[in-house]
Every structure is written in structure tokens, then in C-alpha cells.
Scaffold this motif. Structure first.
Motif, PDB file in Angstrom:
ATOM      1  N   MET A   1      29.491  86.349  37.490  1.00 34.70           N
ATOM      2  CA  MET A   1      29.296  85.564  36.276  1.00 34.70           C
ATOM      3  C   MET A   1      30.617  85.193  35.615  1.00 34.70           C
ATOM      4  O   MET A   1      30.831  84.068  35.205  1.00 34.70           O
ATOM      5  N   ALA A   2      31.511  86.176  35.488  1.00 34.85           N
ATOM      6  CA  ALA A   2      32.802  85.923  34.857  1.00 34.85           C
ATOM      7  C   ALA A   2      33.604  84.922  35.664  1.00 34.85           C
ATOM      8  O   ALA A   2      34.304  84.057  35.107  1.00 34.85           O
ATOM      9  N   ALA A   3      33.483  84.982  36.991  1.00 32.02           N
ATOM     10  CA  ALA A   3      34.212  84.040  37.838  1.00 32.02           C
ATOM     11  C   ALA A   3      33.707  82.621  37.623  1.00 32.02           C
ATOM     12  O   ALA A   3      34.486  81.660  37.574  1.00 32.02           O
ATOM     13  N   ALA A   4      32.385  82.470  37.474  1.00 32.84           N
ATOM     14  CA  ALA A   4      31.813  81.145  37.218  1.00 32.84           C
ATOM     15  C   ALA A   4      32.304  80.605  35.880  1.00 32.84           C
ATOM     16  O   ALA A   4      32.634  79.415  35.746  1.00 32.84           O
ATOM     17  N   MET A   5      32.363  81.472  34.874  1.00 30.34           N
ATOM     18  CA  MET A   5      32.854  81.047  33.557  1.00 30.34           C
ATOM     19  C   MET A   5      34.305  80.579  33.643  1.00 30.34           C
ATOM     20  O   MET A   5      34.684  79.565  33.043  1.00 30.34           O
ATOM     21  N   GLU A   6      35.095  81.313  34.380  1.00 23.65           N
ATOM     22  CA  GLU A   6      36.500  80.917  34.505  1.00 23.65           C
ATOM     23  C   GLU A   6      36.624  79.563  35.208  1.00 23.65           C
ATOM     24  O   GLU A   6      37.471  78.739  34.850  1.00 23.65           O
ATOM     25  N   GLU A   7      35.753  79.322  36.205  1.00 28.92           N
ATOM     26  CA  GLU A   7      35.775  78.032  36.890  1.00 28.92           C
ATOM     27  C   GLU A   7      35.394  76.905  35.928  1.00 28.92           C
ATOM     28  O   GLU A   7      36.031  75.843  35.907  1.00 28.92           O
TER      29      GLU A   7
ATOM     30  N   LEU B   1      30.084  72.551  28.804  1.00 23.57           N
ATOM     31  CA  LEU B   1      29.829  73.517  27.736  1.00 23.57           C
ATOM     32  C   LEU B   1      28.394  74.046  27.801  1.00 23.57           C
ATOM     33  O   LEU B   1      28.141  75.238  27.535  1.00 23.57           O
ATOM     34  N   GLU B   2      27.453  73.170  28.160  1.00 21.35           N
ATOM     35  CA  GLU B   2      26.067  73.632  28.301  1.00 21.35           C
ATOM     36  C   GLU B   2      25.944  74.641  29.449  1.00 21.35           C
ATOM     37  O   GLU B   2      25.232  75.660  29.329  1.00 21.35           O
ATOM     38  N   GLN B   3      26.634  74.350  30.532  1.00 25.06           N
ATOM     39  CA  GLN B   3      26.606  75.291  31.663  1.00 25.06           C
ATOM     40  C   GLN B   3      27.252  76.620  31.272  1.00 25.06           C
ATOM     41  O   GLN B   3      26.779  77.709  31.659  1.00 25.06           O
ATOM     42  N   MET B   4      28.350  76.528  30.478  1.00 23.05           N
ATOM     43  CA  MET B   4      28.976  77.767  29.998  1.00 23.05           C
ATOM     44  C   MET B   4      27.997  78.562  29.138  1.00 23.05           C
ATOM     45  O   MET B   4      27.896  79.801  29.241  1.00 23.05           O
TER      46      MET B   4
ATOM     47  N   GLU C   1      25.562  80.331  31.314  1.00 18.65           N
ATOM     48  CA  GLU C   1      26.187  81.463  31.998  1.00 18.65           C
ATOM     49  C   GLU C   1      26.401  82.636  31.047  1.00 18.65           C
ATOM     50  O   GLU C   1      26.269  83.805  31.430  1.00 18.65           O
ATOM     51  N   ILE C   2      26.769  82.311  29.786  1.00 20.89           N
ATOM     52  CA  ILE C   2      27.025  83.392  28.815  1.00 20.89           C
ATOM     53  C   ILE C   2      25.770  84.229  28.582  1.00 20.89           C
ATOM     54  O   ILE C   2      25.836  85.447  28.375  1.00 20.89           O
ATOM     55  N   ARG C   3      24.621  83.587  28.635  1.00 22.01           N
ATOM     56  CA  ARG C   3      23.374  84.330  28.421  1.00 22.01           C
ATOM     57  C   ARG C   3      23.149  85.389  29.509  1.00 22.01           C
ATOM     58  O   ARG C   3      22.472  86.393  29.269  1.00 22.01           O
TER      59      ARG C   3
ATOM     60  N   THR D   1      31.576  83.992  24.146  1.00 24.19           N
ATOM     61  CA  THR D   1      30.952  83.203  23.071  1.00 24.19           C
ATOM     62  C   THR D   1      32.025  82.629  22.136  1.00 24.19           C
ATOM     63  O   THR D   1      31.957  81.468  21.707  1.00 24.19           O
ATOM     64  N   THR D   2      33.008  83.466  21.832  1.00 26.73           N
ATOM     65  CA  THR D   2      34.111  82.998  20.979  1.00 26.73           C
ATOM     66  C   THR D   2      34.873  81.867  21.659  1.00 26.73           C
ATOM     67  O   THR D   2      35.239  80.860  21.024  1.00 26.73           O
ATOM     68  N   ARG D   3      35.106  82.005  22.961  1.00 28.68           N
ATOM     69  CA  ARG D   3      35.796  80.945  23.699  1.00 28.68           C
ATOM     70  C   ARG D   3      34.974  79.656  23.694  1.00 28.68           C
ATOM     71  O   ARG D   3      35.512  78.559  23.533  1.00 28.68           O
ATOM     72  N   LEU D   4      33.654  79.807  23.883  1.00 27.23           N
ATOM     73  CA  LEU D   4      32.791  78.628  23.910  1.00 27.23           C
ATOM     74  C   LEU D   4      32.854  77.874  22.576  1.00 27.23           C
ATOM     75  O   LEU D   4      32.884  76.635  22.545  1.00 27.23           O
TER      76      LEU D   4
END
Length: 218
Positions: A1-7, A52-55, A58-60, A71-74
Motif C-alpha cells: 500500500m505504501a509503495a502504491a502511495m509513493e508511486e 488524488l482520488e486514487q490516493m 489507497e489511504i483507506r 492523510t496530511t500529505r493528501l
């Protein structure tokens, strides 16, 4: 999950950089190039929204221990995207304003040109009127100077006449003085002659009286 967020974050950073670059170029372009670049930037803004929607999705799915960080980054990414949208709208409005400003400047230049022509014509007419007034004043000055010269000449001639008349009067006074002296001398001589004749008459009368006296006495 974290890797997807970083991408997603890397993709969002790349898209944001391209949007920023296009926003900076839009005001300096014109015509179709400007429209195409603005349209491309709008599409990339939509792409950034999708990222941003995909992020958010993923955050959920991220564990709660790390969710707050992402969440703060988003939120910061959303704020950045909102700023880019405002800058994009401002750049397009600025473009239209630039065109309108160019039209206004062109109109102002035309008006300024017309105003300058009007002022030049007014100044030319004013100069012509001033020149005519100066010419009239110059002619009047010449005429006045000529009139003054004529008056001076007349006064000079009158002065000469007065001087000649004065000289004649002096001559006449001199002649009258001489005549008066001659008459005075003649009157004195006549008076002297009369006195002499009176004296002689008295002597003769005395002699006659004495003669008569002596004759009568004899």
C-alpha cells in the motif's frame, strides 16, 4: 500500500510540475497555441484530481498507524492542486485581459494619435493667428514709425520757419532800434533848432525894443 502511495505521489509531483510550467507559458502565448496549452493544462489538472482520488482510496486501506501521515500529505496535495487551478484560471483571465489591454492600448494609441493631430492642428492654427497678429503689429509699427518720422520732419521744418521768423524779428527789431535812434536824433536837432530860433527871436525882439526905447527917448 505504501509503495502504491509513493508511486501516486511521484506521478502527482510530475503532473504538478508540468501544470506549473504550462501556467507560466500561457500568458506569453497567443492565438491557438495559447488555447491548446491551456486545454492541455486543464486535462492535466483533471488527471491530478484522479490521482488524488486514487490516493484517497489507497489511504483507506492503509493501517491506521500510518494513515494520518498520508492523510496530511493528501491534504497538502489537494491544497497545491487548488492553488494550481486558481493560477490556471488567473493565467487564462490574464491572457484575455492582455488581449483586451492590447485592444485598449491600440484604441488609446489611436485616440492619442487623433488627439495629437487635433492638438497639432490647433497649435498650427494658433501659430497662424499669432503670425498674422505679429505681421499686423509689425505693419502698424512701421506705419507708426513712418508717421512719427513725418511728424518729426514737420516739426523740424516748423522749427526752421520759426527760427527764420525769429531772425527776421531780430532784424526788424534792429532796424526799428536804428530808426528810433535816428528819429530821436532828428527830434533833438529839431528841438535844438527851435530853441536856437526862439533864443534868436528873443534877442531880435530885445534889440527892437531897445531900439524903439532909445528912439522914443530922443
Amino acid at each position: 500500500m505504501a509503495a502504491a502511495m509513493e508511486e501516486f505521489e511521484h506521478q502527482f509531483a510530475a503532473v504538478s510540475a508540468e501544470i506549473t510550467s504550462k501556467i507560466n507559458k500561457i500568458p506569453i502565448l497567443s492565438g491557438n497555441d495559447k488555447k491548446q496549452l491551456a486545454s492541455s493544462a486543464e486535462k492535466q489538472v483533471d488527471e491530478a484530481h484522479e490521482l488524488l482520488e486514487q490516493m484517497n482510496i489507497e489511504i483507506r486501506n492503509i493501517p491506521s498507524a500510518e494513515r494520518q501521515k498520508f492523510t496530511t500529505r493528501l491534504k497538502s496535495y489537494q491544497t497545491e492542486l487548488n492553488r494550481l487551478e486558481k493560477d490556471l484560471r488567473r493565467s487564462k483571465v490574464s491572457s484575455r485581459d492582455d488581449g483586451a489591454r492590447e485592444e485598449l492600448l491600440g484604441l488609446d494609441d489611436y485616440r492619442n494619435s487623433e488627439d495629437q493631430k487635433t492638438r497639432l492642428l490647433d497649435n498650427t492654427e494658433r501659430l497662424d493667428r499669432t503670425s498674422r497678429k505679429l505681421d499686423a503689429g509689425y505693419r502698424m509699427t512701421i506705419e507708426t514709425e513712418q508717421l512719427g518720422q513725418d511728424i518729426v520732419d514737420n516739426l523740424h521744418r516748423d522749427r526752421e520757419k520759426i527760427d527764420r521768423s525769429r531772425n527776421r524779428l531780430r532784424d526788424m527789431d534792429s532796424n526799428v532800434g536804428q530808426s528810433s535812434r535816428v528819429l530821436s536824433a532828428m527830434m533833438r536837432r529839431i528841438l535844438q533848432n527851435r530853441l536856437i530860433m526862439l533864443f534868436l527871436g528873443l534877442i531880435i525882439l530885445s534889440v527892437i525894443i531897445l531900439a524903439i526905447y532909445f528912439i522914443a527917448k530922443k
